[in-house]
Design an enzyme around this catalytic site. Structure first.
Site, PDB file in Angstrom:
ATOM      1  N   GLU A   1       0.702  -1.275   0.130  1.00 24.75           N
ATOM      2  CA  GLU A   1      -0.178   0.007  -0.026  1.00 24.75           C
ATOM      3  C   GLU A   1       0.616   1.342   0.049  1.00 24.75           C
ATOM      4  OE1 GLU A   1      -4.136  -1.175   2.137  1.00 24.75           O
ATOM      5  OE2 GLU A   1      -2.562  -0.693   3.614  1.00 24.75           O
ATOM      6  N   VAL A   2       1.820   1.252  -0.914  1.00 25.54           N
ATOM      7  CA  VAL A   2       2.629   2.445  -1.232  1.00 25.54           C
ATOM      8  C   VAL A   2       1.785   3.567  -1.857  1.00 25.54           C
ATOM      9  CG1 VAL A   2       4.808   3.420  -1.749  1.00 25.54           C
ATOM     10  CG2 VAL A   2       4.564   1.224  -0.842  1.00 25.54           C
TER      11      VAL A   2
END
Length: 552
Positions: free
Chosen positions: A347-348
């Site tokens: 989840e960057v």
């Protein structure tokens, strides 16, 4: 907390549900029938062993005469503190206060008595002082017969599981006497990695809560504590090398931190129960709390041409970032003894990176164009190289693999995204590339619903995807995850158990152990056993346990 398990627990848990139906999906309606030990010789065993044979022959046990002892031929003797600790723990589970046992012996004088459980460790190195690992031998054989019961295991890890199974075989007769049937069990886990993820960042979990749940993990033959110890919201891990991380990043620098002594306590408590502790330090995203104590670690975000005052993921373009990570993970590698560390990588958000002119210039210099996945991969690759120098293996969330980062052959890829079709496709892709994998997607226990959602957890299987036998062998297990946005010490345990028990059996027992009706009855009994042992495990359905949970 260690009062003995009443036979009524077994009988009622197996029989209370006459006339009710399981809360099944449409088309799966299944009538429940009362089943008693004579009809269900496997009783309340959970997770179900690989092979069980039992007979109607029974023996009585008295707390005043029964003992768990080392077999004469065992390679582990009185100096094996791990086993000696386990003997005491399981004796207390089985007998608690044994003050009135002599009365029961008089009443049951016609029944043969079992006075010993002999524990025989067969290998030359019992691993009494070792830490469990992914290759640890957890198998055991248990024989209950006259003149004594024998628990045989190559290593102490199998003996721990065998002690739990032996304790589950006990029940009480109509006089209240402890009884065990003649039984033969051969057992081993289907998967080597059977984990629980707890999140101690969104809400701080007291050490007592963590230890209590490690205890329950052992009751369910779970062997990995995945400690998601820090995240955006707080940094409770107290680092010796960078103490400012928790001083500025924890909810409170003294009351809401895990000191080095706390961490050591958790690791040793887990070791004594055959549980690995794998820490997760997730980067480059999920790191807002890191930036409070480490200057210039995070990327400054821009609004138009000016800094906005907010920060994004770890800054991947600075050498100081990698200098910090080198020192930090060197410390982590010495604090946590397991062979693996979980590095996250999920989840960057690229929004901040895209806004920063320095990052844009770096992208141009590297020839990345506007593909920020390449920048993420650049960072992750540098981090993996750093961790490799600490002699640790690493686990990563599936995005790292999806984005094409170069990985070591022994990398473990953790699948957590998508619906059933998507995660099955992901498992197939990862294993076809030759990597080991873990599954968590169907076992996010923070997702709750009204009804018996344990059934969905029980049905999911990590090897249920299209692939060869060789691909299936690369699946080393799975983990149930309990994320902490709405969970703290007040509600963690009942939310986790017995729902996580369903995952535990799926990961331990044979692939063909899938009967929901049988599972419901055994799990109901197991839930009552956990309640009897002082665990506030929530009910599966309308029911009662003769010994209800005693609130503090």
């Amino acid at each position: 907390m260690t009062r003995p398990l009443s036979v009524a627990v077994l009988l009622l848990a197996l029989g209370f549900c006459r006339g009710h139906r399981l809360d099944l999906s449409p088309g799966d309606e299944l009538e429940l029938e009362t089943r008693f030990p004579a009809d269900a010789p496997q009783g309340s065993l959970w997770p179900l062993p690989q092979k069980v044979q039992t007979s109607e022959a029974s023996f009585k046990l008295s707390g005043s005469t029964f003992a768990i002892v080392d077999a004469k031929r065992s390679s582990a003797g009185p100096s094996c503190a791990l086993l000696q600790d386990a003997y005491t723990r399981y004796y207390n589970y089985m007998f608690g206060s044994a003050g009135s046992q002599w009365l029961r012996q008089i009443r049951r004088s016609g029944v043969s008595e079992l006075t010993e459980l002999q524990v025989w460790i067969t290998s030359t190195d019992p691993e009494c002082d070792a830490y469990p690992g992914v290759t640890s031998d957890e198998s055991y054989e248990l024989t209950v017969d006259q003149p004594h019961a024998v628990l045989k295991a190559p290593k102490v890890w199998g003996a721990l599981h065998g002690l739990e199974t032996f304790s589950q075989l006990l029940y009480e007769d109509e006089y209240g006497a402890k009884i065990i049937n003649a039984t033969s069990i051969s057992d081993f886990p289907r998967f080597a990695h059977r984990g629980i993820l707890l999140d101690t960042s969104r809400h701080f979990l007291p050490i007592s809560t963590i230890l209590a749940n490690l205890e329950v993990m052992a009751m369910n033959k779970i062997n990995v504590f995945h400690w998601h110890i820090v995240d955006d919201t707080s940094f409770p891990y107290q680092s010796r090398t960078f103490p400012q991380l928790s001083q500025k990043g924890a909810y409170h620098p003294y009351t809401h931190v895990y000191t080095p002594t706390d961490v050591k306590m958790v690791i040793e408590f887990a070791r004594l129960r055959g549980i690995r502790v794998i820490p997760e330090f997730d980067t480059p995203g999920h790191t807002q709390s890191w930036g409070k104590g480490q200057l210039d670690l995070l990327t400054p975000c821009f609004s138009s041409t000016k800094p906005s005052g907010t920060f994004g993921p770890v800054n991947p373009i600075l050498n100081t970032t990698y200098q910090f990570m080198t020192q930090f993970f060197k410390e982590v590698s010495t604090v946590f003894p397991d062979a693996y560390v979980h590095l996250g990588g999920d989840e960057v958000d690229f929004t901040c990176w895209k806004s920063n002119p320095d990052v844009q210039n770096f992208m141009d210099q590297q020839g990345f164009g506007q593909d920020y996945k390449k920048l993420e991969s650049f960072y992750i690759q540098r981090l993996l190289d750093i961790v490799t120098t600490t002699q640790k293996g690493y686990m990563i969330w599936q995005e790292v693999f999806d984005n094409g980062v170069k990985l070591k052959p022994d990398t473990v890829i953790h699948v957590w995204k998508g619906n059933q079709e998507q995660y099955q496709s992901e498992m197939a892709n990862i294993t076809s590339a030759g990597y080991q994998t873990l599954l968590s997607t169907p076992w996010y226990l923070n997702r709750i619903s009204y009804g018996q959602d344990w059934q969905g957890h029980y049905r999911a299987d990590p090897q249920d995807f299209k692939g060869t036998d060789e691909q299936k062998k690369l699946v080393i297990g799975g983990e149930a995850c309990l994320w902490g946005e709405y969970v703290d010490g007040t509600n963690l345990t009942p939310r986790l158990w017995p729902r996580a028990s369903a995952v535990a059996e799926r990961l331990w027992s044979a692939m063909n152990v899938t009967d929901l009706s049988d599972a419901f009855q055994r799990l109901s009994a197991h839930r009552c056993r956990m309640v009897e042992r002082g665990i506030p495990a929530e009910p599966l359905f309308s029911s009662y346990c003769p010994s209800e949970y005693k609130h503090l």
